[in-house]
Design a protein around this motif. Sequence first.
Motif, PDB file in Angstrom:
ATOM      1  N   ARG A 174      11.845  -3.179 -37.923  1.00  0.00           N
ATOM      2  CA  ARG A 174      11.476  -2.800 -36.511  1.00  0.00           C
ATOM      3  C   ARG A 174      13.147  -3.322 -35.533  1.00  0.00           C
ATOM      4  O   ARG A 174      13.051  -2.067 -34.815  1.00  0.00           O
ATOM      5  CB  ARG A 174      10.618  -3.765 -35.790  1.00  0.00           C
ATOM      6  CG  ARG A 174       9.317  -3.652 -36.485  1.00  0.00           C
ATOM      7  CD  ARG A 174       7.767  -4.268 -35.816  1.00  0.00           C
ATOM      8  NE  ARG A 174       7.738  -3.243 -34.565  1.00  0.00           N
ATOM      9  CZ  ARG A 174       7.024  -2.084 -34.991  1.00  0.00           C
ATOM     10  NH1 ARG A 174       6.488  -1.801 -35.865  1.00  0.00           N
ATOM     11  NH2 ARG A 174       6.939  -1.238 -33.914  1.00  0.00           N
ATOM     12  N   GLU A 175      13.640  -4.073 -36.029  1.00  0.00           N
ATOM     13  CA  GLU A 175      15.020  -4.019 -35.122  1.00  0.00           C
ATOM     14  C   GLU A 175      16.123  -2.922 -35.609  1.00  0.00           C
ATOM     15  O   GLU A 175      16.534  -2.436 -34.785  1.00  0.00           O
ATOM     16  CB  GLU A 175      15.555  -5.238 -35.768  1.00  0.00           C
ATOM     17  CG  GLU A 175      16.647  -6.084 -34.921  1.00  0.00           C
ATOM     18  CD  GLU A 175      16.758  -7.519 -35.547  1.00  0.00           C
ATOM     19  OE1 GLU A 175      17.941  -7.497 -36.155  1.00  0.00           O
ATOM     20  OE2 GLU A 175      16.213  -8.673 -35.184  1.00  0.00           O
ATOM     21  N   ARG A 176      15.934  -2.528 -36.766  1.00  0.00           N
ATOM     22  CA  ARG A 176      17.032  -1.610 -37.220  1.00  0.00           C
ATOM     23  C   ARG A 176      16.384  -0.240 -37.245  1.00  0.00           C
ATOM     24  O   ARG A 176      17.001   0.898 -37.307  1.00  0.00           O
ATOM     25  CB  ARG A 176      17.469  -1.600 -38.844  1.00  0.00           C
ATOM     26  CG  ARG A 176      18.061  -3.047 -38.684  1.00  0.00           C
ATOM     27  CD  ARG A 176      18.675  -3.353 -40.002  1.00  0.00           C
ATOM     28  NE  ARG A 176      20.036  -2.282 -40.353  1.00  0.00           N
ATOM     29  CZ  ARG A 176      20.980  -2.751 -40.704  1.00  0.00           C
ATOM     30  NH1 ARG A 176      21.461  -3.845 -41.168  1.00  0.00           N
ATOM     31  NH2 ARG A 176      22.171  -1.831 -40.967  1.00  0.00           N
ATOM     32  N   GLY A 177      14.920  -0.054 -37.141  1.00  0.00           N
ATOM     33  CA  GLY A 177      14.287   1.445 -36.975  1.00  0.00           C
ATOM     34  C   GLY A 177      14.349   2.055 -38.363  1.00  0.00           C
ATOM     35  O   GLY A 177      14.356   3.196 -38.371  1.00  0.00           O
ATOM     36  N   ILE A 178      14.311   1.325 -39.381  1.00  0.00           N
ATOM     37  CA  ILE A 178      14.260   2.006 -40.642  1.00  0.00           C
ATOM     38  C   ILE A 178      13.315   1.357 -41.267  1.00  0.00           C
ATOM     39  O   ILE A 178      12.930   0.329 -41.321  1.00  0.00           O
ATOM     40  CB  ILE A 178      15.660   2.074 -41.165  1.00  0.00           C
ATOM     41  CG1 ILE A 178      16.141   0.467 -41.544  1.00  0.00           C
ATOM     42  CG2 ILE A 178      16.614   2.939 -40.771  1.00  0.00           C
ATOM     43  CD1 ILE A 178      17.135   0.388 -42.456  1.00  0.00           C
ATOM     44  N   THR A 179      12.798   2.252 -42.502  1.00  0.00           N
ATOM     45  CA  THR A 179      11.789   1.610 -43.384  1.00  0.00           C
ATOM     46  C   THR A 179      12.454   1.043 -44.663  1.00  0.00           C
ATOM     47  O   THR A 179      13.346   1.764 -45.059  1.00  0.00           O
ATOM     48  CB  THR A 179      10.773   2.820 -43.873  1.00  0.00           C
ATOM     49  OG1 THR A 179      10.258   3.328 -42.702  1.00  0.00           O
ATOM     50  CG2 THR A 179       9.650   2.204 -44.646  1.00  0.00           C
ATOM     51  N   ILE A 180      12.019  -0.242 -44.990  1.00  0.00           N
ATOM     52  CA  ILE A 180      13.145  -0.909 -45.888  1.00  0.00           C
ATOM     53  C   ILE A 180      11.918  -0.717 -47.126  1.00  0.00           C
ATOM     54  O   ILE A 180      12.151  -0.799 -48.442  1.00  0.00           O
ATOM     55  CB  ILE A 180      13.531  -2.169 -45.757  1.00  0.00           C
ATOM     56  CG1 ILE A 180      14.458  -2.072 -44.559  1.00  0.00           C
ATOM     57  CG2 ILE A 180      14.034  -2.929 -46.862  1.00  0.00           C
ATOM     58  CD1 ILE A 180      14.793  -3.461 -43.960  1.00  0.00           C
ATOM     59  N   LYS A 181      10.797  -1.378 -47.014  1.00  0.00           N
ATOM     60  CA  LYS A 181       9.575  -1.424 -48.042  1.00  0.00           C
ATOM     61  C   LYS A 181       8.645  -0.399 -48.144  1.00  0.00           C
ATOM     62  O   LYS A 181       8.325   0.333 -46.995  1.00  0.00           O
ATOM     63  CB  LYS A 181       8.896  -2.798 -47.660  1.00  0.00           C
ATOM     64  CG  LYS A 181       9.506  -4.102 -47.926  1.00  0.00           C
ATOM     65  CD  LYS A 181       9.747  -4.115 -49.486  1.00  0.00           C
ATOM     66  CE  LYS A 181       8.376  -4.139 -50.392  1.00  0.00           C
ATOM     67  NZ  LYS A 181       8.683  -4.060 -51.734  1.00  0.00           N
ATOM     68  N   MET A 182       8.135  -0.019 -49.049  1.00  0.00           N
ATOM     69  CA  MET A 182       6.978   1.035 -49.038  1.00  0.00           C
ATOM     70  C   MET A 182       6.062   0.056 -48.577  1.00  0.00           C
ATOM     71  O   MET A 182       5.622  -0.963 -48.695  1.00  0.00           O
ATOM     72  CB  MET A 182       6.678   1.375 -50.433  1.00  0.00           C
ATOM     73  CG  MET A 182       6.308   0.112 -51.476  1.00  0.00           C
ATOM     74  SD  MET A 182       5.601   1.144 -52.898  1.00  0.00           S
ATOM     75  CE  MET A 182       6.660   0.394 -54.149  1.00  0.00           C
ATOM     76  N   ALA A 183       5.047   0.837 -47.884  1.00  0.00           N
ATOM     77  CA  ALA A 183       3.526  -0.006 -47.429  1.00  0.00           C
ATOM     78  C   ALA A 183       2.558   1.184 -47.572  1.00  0.00           C
ATOM     79  O   ALA A 183       2.161   2.042 -47.116  1.00  0.00           O
ATOM     80  CB  ALA A 183       3.910   0.072 -45.614  1.00  0.00           C
ATOM     81  N   PRO A 184       1.519   0.183 -48.537  1.00  0.00           N
ATOM     82  CA  PRO A 184       0.267   0.974 -48.713  1.00  0.00           C
ATOM     83  C   PRO A 184      -0.637   0.761 -47.562  1.00  0.00           C
ATOM     84  O   PRO A 184      -0.728  -0.210 -46.932  1.00  0.00           O
ATOM     85  CB  PRO A 184      -0.036   0.543 -50.080  1.00  0.00           C
ATOM     86  CG  PRO A 184       0.739  -0.814 -50.270  1.00  0.00           C
ATOM     87  CD  PRO A 184       1.584  -0.804 -49.111  1.00  0.00           C
TER      88      PRO A 184
END
Length: 647
Positions: free
Chosen positions: A48-58
């Motif tokens: 949320r802080e960096r505005g990027i997705t790091i982990k996949m989320a099912p």
Amino acid sequence: MNNIRNFCIIAHIDHGKSTLADRLLEITGTVEKRKMKEQYLDQMELERERGITIKMAPVRMVYKPAEILNSKPEILNKSEIQNPKSLGFSVLNLEFANSEYILNLIDTPGHPDFGYEVSRALEAVEGAILLVDGTQGIQAQTLSNFYAAKKSGLKIIGAVNKVDLNIPDIEASVREVAQLLETSPDNIHRISGKTGYGVEELLKSVIQLVPPPKIIDENSPINRALIFDSFYDDHKGIVAVIRLFNGTVKNFNEVRLLAVNEKIKIKEVGFFVPQMKKVDEISDGEIGYIVTGLKDPHKIKIGDTVISQKSIRQPADKIQKLENYALPGYREPKPVVFVSFYPDDPDKHEELKRSLDRLKLNDASFVFEPDFSEVLGRGFKGGFLGKLHFEIISQRLEKEFGVKTITSFPSVAYKIKTKHLLKTFHGISKPDEEGFVTILNPKDLPDDYEEILEPMIKIEIICPNKLLGHVLGLKELFRWEDINTHMLADKIIVETIMPLAELISDFDDRLKSVSRGFASFSYESAGYKKNDLIRMDILVAGELVPGLSRILPKEGIEYEARKITKLLKETLPRQQFSQAIQAKAFGRIIARETIPALRKDVTGYLYGGDRTRKMKLWKKQKKGKKKLLSMAKVRISAEDFKKLLSK
Ligand code: GTP
């Protein structure tokens, strides 16, 4: 199973995957509108802080078209009512409208450093939405993700996003995607993840075009599931994320983890909605989780197969050897950037190990092993898929686990030929068949060796035609070789070979700035090459700082040495004594800077000639300085390393 669809969204970074996922969560009523927040699936603080997705989320969504149509008649697309055949089927199609669909979506990261997350998600689904930002068109990760999805045999649906921005030539992006997918532009969706425009139609296409889950072997006496992710939950312990390929898994089932050969009794099964929700069973074709009850994180292997017998009445001889039921699993990720971590406080070694173990559970591409430094003591050598991956892990260590570490310069793996024996933490390094020893930490490179090889990569840059000159301007700075170009619609693709070490300097930032953000790249490894390299050490206050040693090309090393001593002078905190910063190579000092002291005049309040009292105070100060010196272990944050690595 006919009403299950498993799919993921793949795209270049920032093309809008998580925002599109938000709309899907809304349309299906999975998340109530009042609880909705932007990029809902990016739940990690750092994401949320960096505005990027790091982990996949099912996430499992239940979609009941009829219910939604009754509550929101305005979403009916008028042209479709008039022309029910426009999409091949229509909301007026009663069979469709009255059905209930289970949609398992996996949101994936876009940055190439997290490509392993994407590749695992692709094996758990049957379809993918290839999302392209209409303002940018196809980018490097659009291509690499597309080829990966195609190789996995997925049904790919193209969508051009951000149409709310009134992009003048949106059709150019549509044509690009159509060309890539070898389809007509009419089959490409034009959507806005932000306003929701076109999203419902896209969802219908997913239902219509993505095939239901495949049944591997209906008559198999064995239940089988693939572990494609895992994490540690504070209340439930070690959780494995699974995709069922045969049969069911239930609460309290006894199952076996095939690769690690461990029998466990499942404590809980459930779905992600997107939070964990306990259910009685997960059945064929579905995606969910199992609470394993395991204590040891090393017992979970990503890509492992979970198996159990369907019926205890099944005669034993009917069941073949268990290994025959193993699902294909995954290739092991290959780390390319190496960094050593040492605890700030040597007593925290165990805590650091525990934290790394938990991080590894949640990030299968991260590997680590014990390391040792004479100055910093016991630590760990970590392997990463790229520089951003290293930055994220080191920030997660600090934020999620409160562990402060001292890290070494990010390095790549070099191969050397030497007559001397190389000692490492594990003992003596053994040469490979060709007589080369691998070095992961620059401090281990001896002063004399016969030959050194560095890892090379093949890099593919995609940019608008008119920016080609600017992009090619980078060739001297980053040691490019064998440059080739070819066209793709209105874009140009530049292929070149360069040392991996150049990539972990500031290549990405430079490319972004010369192309004003319109160029992007992907890369793959391209073997090793002999080069003229040497180790450069850094001494602070006369002491060698092992973490700051680097391996650099001999040519231009003086320039690099002056730059780094200067930058260190700006980065390192002042002490109560002045500190010399020296760069050493070829057995001599090649650059020097001084950090001035924060000097406190300890004798200021004494006047008169009492020399002995002054001497006593100076001595005390000197002792204090010595103590400080031993504490002056140079701690450099991941962001500062970024600065130090820049060209
Ligand atoms: P990564 O996971 O980091 O690769 O990013 P992502 O692909 O998930 O992109 P994300 O959803 O985070 O969106 C990136 C940016 O684009 C955000 O600032 C969004 O608000 C914006 N955005 C996404 N979709 C749209 C859209 O349809 N229209 C407009 N105007 N902006 C959008």
